[in-house]
Design an enzyme around this catalytic site. Structure first.
Site, PDB file in Angstrom:
ATOM      1  N   GLY A 148      23.225  44.746  70.652  1.00 49.69           N
ATOM      2  CA  GLY A 148      24.099  44.781  71.817  1.00 49.69           C
ATOM      3  C   GLY A 148      24.073  46.160  72.455  1.00 49.69           C
ATOM      4  CE  LYS A 166      28.171  51.301  64.090  1.00 50.61           C
ATOM      5  NZ  LYS A 166      28.659  50.103  63.387  1.00 50.61           N
ATOM      6  CG  ASP A 267      30.419  40.770  62.765  1.00 48.91           C
ATOM      7  OD1 ASP A 267      29.945  39.644  63.034  1.00 48.91           O
ATOM      8  OD2 ASP A 267      30.075  41.816  63.352  1.00 48.91           O
TER       9      ASP A 267
END
Length: 435
Positions: A148, A166, A267
């Site tokens: 994403g 990240k 998740d």
């Protein structure tokens, strides 16, 4: 230092000081002889001898004091030199050990530490210029993966210290203390959780609208990249895939059973399973994690299509069995090498669960749906057992799914001892363990 060398000067000094004393003693002896020969001057001789005795006594005291001082001085010098030698050896040993081990001393100088809002844990705040230098200005050559709007970079701080950074864009408040809610949740959980199969968070950085999380480096990237990337699972043997499944199950068991309070990851997917240089797996991305068993008001539905449990989609019901369902999907990916959602046409997708379920329960068809990389490389009895575990995990009814502890205990006996399980195999597995 040799004590003989130390005390040799003392011996010489004692000889030199004792010589006048011997001469004085000889004088006394001669005087006494003279006294015997000349009795007429006895009184004068006695007075002379008394004065001489006093001088000898004073000389002896002075000599002893001087010798004692010299001895103490030399002893002090010896102890100082001995202590310096020991310290020198200790420092040298520490230097060698530091050179051998991994050190982040050069990084620590540029790190600040800040308490989280709950005051229960510390997280490192990385300087943006440090991250920029370590990633070569966030060069595309350092990109390890993308998901994403999130990009993961390899960061090299010095020859001993590397990490994964990240990056995520955010419209959140620019205040330095505030992270985007999802990132803040991830920092909060990972700063408290310590487990061998859960990724270690090293710190974060906020720069303008960009948010950065710094993790330990996992050299082999994500399970998604290994299974569905350019190599198409070629590095993952049957036993390595089972070991990865066991590592993920261990992480979930810790979250569900041993963490206080219990946590639902919410998740779990292959892109959030990271692999180190030896293909040990660690669970990452706790941005959607919540406390298990609690009612969460105004909580947004989260997860990735293909991994989300049916009851969560239809009724918003969230329990630890939701993670078990996602684990079952990951297990199916490890078995078949297929993605959780396959693109059938431009507008139609088929879920891996709906496609695999009829064939998982048919032993004659089961081998044909396996990933070609691992086909015909395992004991069929073990294959049937893993398939049965996967079928139970992806049951549409949550109560039919097993606890993750039961799943773990079913898989450990299928993993060789050399890879952390309890299976003792007769054939060598060095080729599998060499990855």
């Amino acid at each position: 230092m040799n004590l003989l060398v130390l005390f040799l000067p003392i011996w010489v000094l004692s000889i030199s000081f004792s010589s006048p004393t011997l001469l004085a003693a000889s004088s006394i002896s001669l005087s006494q002889n003279a006294q015997a020969e000349s009795p007429g001057i006895q009184e004068v001789r006695t007075v002379h001898h008394q004065n001489l005795n006093k001088r000898i006594l004073i000389a002896l005291v002075a000599c002893s004091t001087l010798l004692g001082g010299v001895f103490l001085f030399l002893l002090y010098v010896w102890f100082r030199r001995h202590k310096n030698l020991r310290c020198s050896k200790s420092i040298s040993q520490e230097t060698i050990e530091t050179a051998k081990g991994e050190t982040i001393s050069s990084v620590n100088a540029k790190l600040n530490y800040s308490r989280m809002a709950d005051k229960r844990s510390s997280v490192a705040i990385f300087d943006y210029q440090l991250l920029e230098a370590a990633t070569n200005s966030f060069s595309t050559s350092n990109i390890m993966g993308e998901s994403g709007s999130r990009i993961v970079y390899r960061a090299r701080f010095d020859e001993h210290f590397q990490a994964a950074v990240k990056k995520a864009e955010s419209d959140a408040d620019r205040e330095f203390e505030l992270l985007h809610p999802k990132l803040q949740n991830e920092v909060s959980w990972l700063s408290k959780i310590r487990h061998q199969n859960i990724i270690k968070l090293m710190g974060y950085c906020i720069h303008g609208e960009s948010r950065f999380l710094v993790y330990e480096l996992m050299e082999n990237g994500s399970l998604e990249t290994q299974l569905h990337g350019p190599n198409w699972g070629s590095s993952l043997t049957w036993h390595l895939r089972l070991r990865i499944a066991v590592d993920v199950a261990r992480a979930l068991e810790y979250l569900h059973e041993h963490n206080n309070p219990p946590v639902v990851h919410r998740d779990l997917k292959c892109s959030n399973v990271l692999l180190d240089s030896n293909f040990n797996a660690k669970l990452s991305d706790f941005g959607f994690a919540v406390v298990s068993g609690m009612q969460h008001k105004n909580i947004k539905m989260s997860g990735t299509l293909g991994y989300v449990a049916p009851e969560y989609i239809s009724h918003g019901k969230l329990t630890d069995k939701s993670d078990v369902y996602a684990f079952g999907v990951v297990l199916l990916e490890l078995l078949t090498g297929k993605k959780p959602m396959e693109n059938m046409t431009s507008n139609q997708y088929q879920s891996l669960v709906s496609w695999a379920m009829p064939q998982l329960t048919d032993r004659s068809k089961l081998p044909s749906i396996l990933d070609p990389v691992i086909r015909d490389t395992m004991d069929l009895k073990h294959l049937y057992q893993v398939a049965a575990v996967a079928v139970l995990c992806v049951q549409s009814e949550p109560s039919y799914r097993p606890l993750i502890t039961d799943v773990l205990h079913s898989l450990i006996p299928l993993v060789p001892v050399e890879l952390g399980g309890s299976l003792r195999v007769t054939e060598p597995i060095s080729s599998e363990n060499s990855h």
